[in-house]
Design a protein around this motif. Structure first.
Motif, PDB file in Angstrom:
ATOM      1  N   ARG A 168      17.532   8.970 -34.911  1.00  0.00           N
ATOM      2  CA  ARG A 168      17.777  10.415 -34.796  1.00  0.00           C
ATOM      3  C   ARG A 168      19.031  10.867 -35.526  1.00  0.00           C
ATOM      4  NH1 ARG A 168      13.889  12.290 -31.856  1.00  0.00           N
ATOM      5  NH2 ARG A 168      12.903  10.894 -30.364  1.00  0.00           N
ATOM      6  N   SER A 193       8.907  15.070 -30.236  1.00  0.00           N
ATOM      7  CA  SER A 193      10.146  15.820 -30.039  1.00  0.00           C
ATOM      8  C   SER A 193      10.002  17.269 -30.500  1.00  0.00           C
ATOM      9  CB  SER A 193      11.302  15.150 -30.783  1.00  0.00           C
ATOM     10  OG  SER A 193      11.162  15.284 -32.180  1.00  0.00           O
ATOM     11  N   LYS A 194       9.116  17.515 -31.440  1.00  0.00           N
ATOM     12  CA  LYS A 194       8.844  18.874 -31.895  1.00  0.00           C
ATOM     13  C   LYS A 194       7.613  19.407 -31.169  1.00  0.00           C
ATOM     14  CE  LYS A 194      10.928  18.494 -36.461  1.00  0.00           C
ATOM     15  NZ  LYS A 194      11.835  19.647 -36.276  1.00  0.00           N
ATOM     16  N   GLU A 224       9.522  12.989 -37.310  1.00  0.00           N
ATOM     17  CA  GLU A 224       9.825  12.360 -36.032  1.00  0.00           C
ATOM     18  C   GLU A 224      10.602  11.074 -36.253  1.00  0.00           C
ATOM     19  OE1 GLU A 224       9.516  13.376 -33.029  1.00  0.00           O
ATOM     20  OE2 GLU A 224       8.097  15.042 -33.179  1.00  0.00           O
TER      21      GLU A 224
END
Length: 679
Positions: free
Chosen positions: A179, A650-651, A644
């Motif tokens: 991330r 996550s979206k 991702e």
């Protein structure tokens, strides 16, 4: 709104026509919200909290800071931003918000004028911060650019030339983070006047402030704590520039704010951190673990005087994760969020290390702040989405203060959520939950979807799970459990998979859960499906390599080959501790527990899905299994999820894709699909 609705119903009661209940759908997620980080004002009268909602246009999330009265009344918007914290006197609020594309620190006055000052600028980007007790300073962490491990000097560039950028020169084992990407700097402490000014760097060197877990920041906002006189900061760090443990040898230190002088308080072997100075300034409480060959060592909780003297053990039998700690205002006890059998419960520990569990099972809480009598928490149950609640510290009573999804869930019928316990091998009792479809009929036959959690040292909780409820609304019976290796059930339970993951015990526990639901008679044995991400992806691949009972499977972000994982993951140090001996000396264990080397046994159609930028379980792991399944002629597909990292949802739009791809994959297999193919 509720009162108007009641009047309308009363006035037309003779003409009332029942409205069919709505079921949860993916479109509901577009209006989804969650509340968190409750911060009570010093006078106890007001509460700040974050309110995060899906941004339908940007495919992301927006966070605002709201405020309300202590009883939940007068909820209203305050500002755009997050991580808000009251000044010690309650006259100001500091928070982090974007400015020119970077996170920056702001202070808002809480008087009628509500003036806002930007405290930091583009030269630094605060990760987290803490007010000094006297309200004059704000300490924060920010990244300082690192110097390359090796420098070269190129020939002069011709005018107007466009040359390729210099590559990174890597000399550390942990050189990237999921991330975030490639490591470009080190996290250090700064202070800045609360009224604004130039930030001053307090620590420096080729090391990071904060306790780390093999490259991952494991403390966040708990990485620093002010002394009561506002003269120093206590923090954790590995200050050895040559250390390659990824944070496992972290100690606890104190830096004098005026002089920058650093004093080491704890330098014992092991990983020590989360140090908190008591409000009266006398003591420091901290947690950690001794060096261990195991990836999940026993946790100790210790206390010392603020100068590092009288260091003493309070508990060395901590067999459940501590998710957060904070001192009670009177400095006589510590409030702890502890993972216990699928719940996150509030625990109070006194100065002798004795525990008192305050909240009952059945909820997931995260403490934001506390007064002498009340803790303010984010609060989740099987039917309540993330909201703010208060906990009475005398009797554990929980009072919900917000209900941010009431508008979209008001007319929605959720699947029934049931707690189960069942027997597995070795006389092991295993905990889990079953969600049945909203229109469930026990006389019908339903497909079963087994969902497996990641970690592996983690746990599913009793908290509301949108994805699982949405699967139930689509007609699946959803089963999720905490097999051996999970946390929250004692150290022996967690340690059962040591040097043997994935293996017999977690396989037994998952399949025993499936059998326990099959015995109820409402599951179609020809429609058994399994999925999971990360550790759940590992076990999904392991199940299909050891049984053909599942109709189809979806392995998300898995580890498929421990040998290649050991040197390519961002948590290489953790990966290299999975088995004994070293993988380059004796690879037998590494091969034995890698699903890749059992692929010849797989007949179950298996989908592979991983974030295209995943650094934790890199995409190549899924690609290895995909290629092997293709070679074996097993039905398979590979989906590298765009934008991702580790994980696939996550979206918001990728959450939709994850749900829909899984369902479409499962629907291709089973009795109905076979009949359609035959036609």
């Amino acid at each position: 709104m509720a009162s108007i609705r009641a009047l309308l119903i009363a006035s037309v009661v003779l003409f009332f026509v029942p409205v069919q209940a709505e079921q949860l759908s993916l479109s509901h997620y577009l209006d989804w919200e969650q509340a968190g980080n409750p911060q009570v004002s010093p006078d106890g009268k007001r509460i700040l909290f974050s309110r995060t909602r899906v941004n339908k246009l940007t495919d992301g999330f927006d966070t605002e800071v709201w405020q309300m009265d202590a009883d939940g009344g007068r909820q209203r918007f305050l500002l755009n931003g997050g991580a808000a914290a009251w000044s010690p006197s309650g006259d100001r609020v500091a928070y982090i918000a974007p400015a020119n594309g970077k996170a920056q620190l702001f202070v808002r006055w809480m008087d009628d004028e509500g003036a806002v000052s930007q405290i930091t600028w583009d030269t630094v980007e605060p990760k987290d911060f803490k007010w000094s007790p006297d309200g004059k300073w704000i300490a924060f962490r920010a990244e300082v650019p690192m110097k390359p491990a090796m420098s070269i000097e190129l020939p002069p560039r011709p005018p107007g030339a466009t040359w390729t950028e210099d590559p990174p020169v890597i000399d550390k084992l942990h050189y990237r983070t999921d991330r975030i990407g490639m490591k470009t700097g080190y996290s250090h402490l700064f202070v800045v006047p609360a009224s604004g000014g130039t930030p001053r760097q307090l620590t420096e060197g080729n090391w990071d402030v904060g306790r780390h877990f093999f490259g991952m920041d494991a403390e966040g906002n708990g990485s620093m704590s002010w002394t009561a006189d506002s003269g120093a900061l206590v923090f954790s760090a590995v200050m050895d520039e040559d250390d390659e443990s990824g944070g496992y040898n972290s100690g606890i230190h104190k830096v004098n704010v005026a002089s920058g002088e650093i004093t080491t308080l704890v330098d014992a072997d092991g990983s020590w951190g989360s140090a908190l100075v008591s409000p009266d300034g006398r003591h420091v409480i901290y947690i950690g673990s001794r060096p261990s060959p195991k990836p999940w060592p026993v946790t100790e909780i210790r206390m010392m005087n603020v100068d590092g003297s009288n260091d003493r053990l309070l508990r060395d039998d901590i067999d459940t994760p501590f998710l957060s700690m904070q001192w009670a205002p009177n400095s006589r006890s510590v409030l702890i969020d502890a993972a216990i059998e699928g719940s996150i419960r509030l625990v109070r520990m006194d100065m002798d290390g004795d525990f008192e569990t305050i909240t009952a099972p059945g909820s997931v809480i995260s403490t934001g702040s506390a007064t002498a009598s009340t803790a303010l928490v984010s609060y989740v149950t099987s039917t309540i989405t993330p909201n703010i609640a208060s906990v009475n510290l005398r009797n554990g009573a929980i009072t919900q203060l917000t209900d941010v999804n009431a508008d979209i869930l008001r007319d929605v019928t959720l699947g029934n959520h049931e707690e189960i316990w069942y027997d597995s091998s070795d006389n092991t009792r295993v905990h889990g939950w079953v969600i049945t479809p909203p229109d469930f009929d026990p006389d019908k036959q339903y497909p079963l979807l087994l969902m497996i959690h990641g970690g592996p040292q983690g746990m599913y909780s009793v908290g509301f799970n949108f994805r699982f409820q949405e699967f139930a609304s689509a007609g699946y019976v959803v089963l999720y459990t905490n097999p051996r290796g999970s946390t929250g059930y004692g150290y022996e339970f967690t340690d059962a998979i040591d040097n043997a993951y994935p293996g017999r015990v977690d396989f037994d526990d998952l399949m025993a859960g499936v059998d326990s639901v099959l015995e109820r008679g409402y599951v179609d044995e020809d429609r058994l499906y399994v999925s999971g991400c990360s550790g759940g992806g590992v076990l999904t691949a392991w199940l299909v390599a050891n049984t053909d009972r599942f109709t189809a499977a979806a392995s998300l972000c898995p580890v498929i080959n421990w040998l290649s994982m050991a040197g390519t993951s961002d948590v290489a140090g953790w990966a290299q501790k999975q088995f004994r001996s070293e993988y380059y000396e004796d690879p037998a264990k590494w091969i034995e527990h890698s699903p890749l080397f059992k692929v010849a046994n797989v007949t179950t159609p298996t989908l592979l899905m991983t974030g295209e930028k995943d650094l934790r379980t890199p995409l190549a792991q899924a690609e290895e299994f995909y290629a092997a399944l293709k070679k074996q002629g097993v039905p398979t597909m590979l989906i590298p999820m765009k934008e991702e990292w580790h994980g696939t949802w996550s979206k918001p739009s990728n959450l939709f894709r994850t749900q829909l791809y899984l369902r479409k994959w499962f629907e291709q297999y089973g009795p109905e699909a076979a009949e359609t193919d035959a036609d």
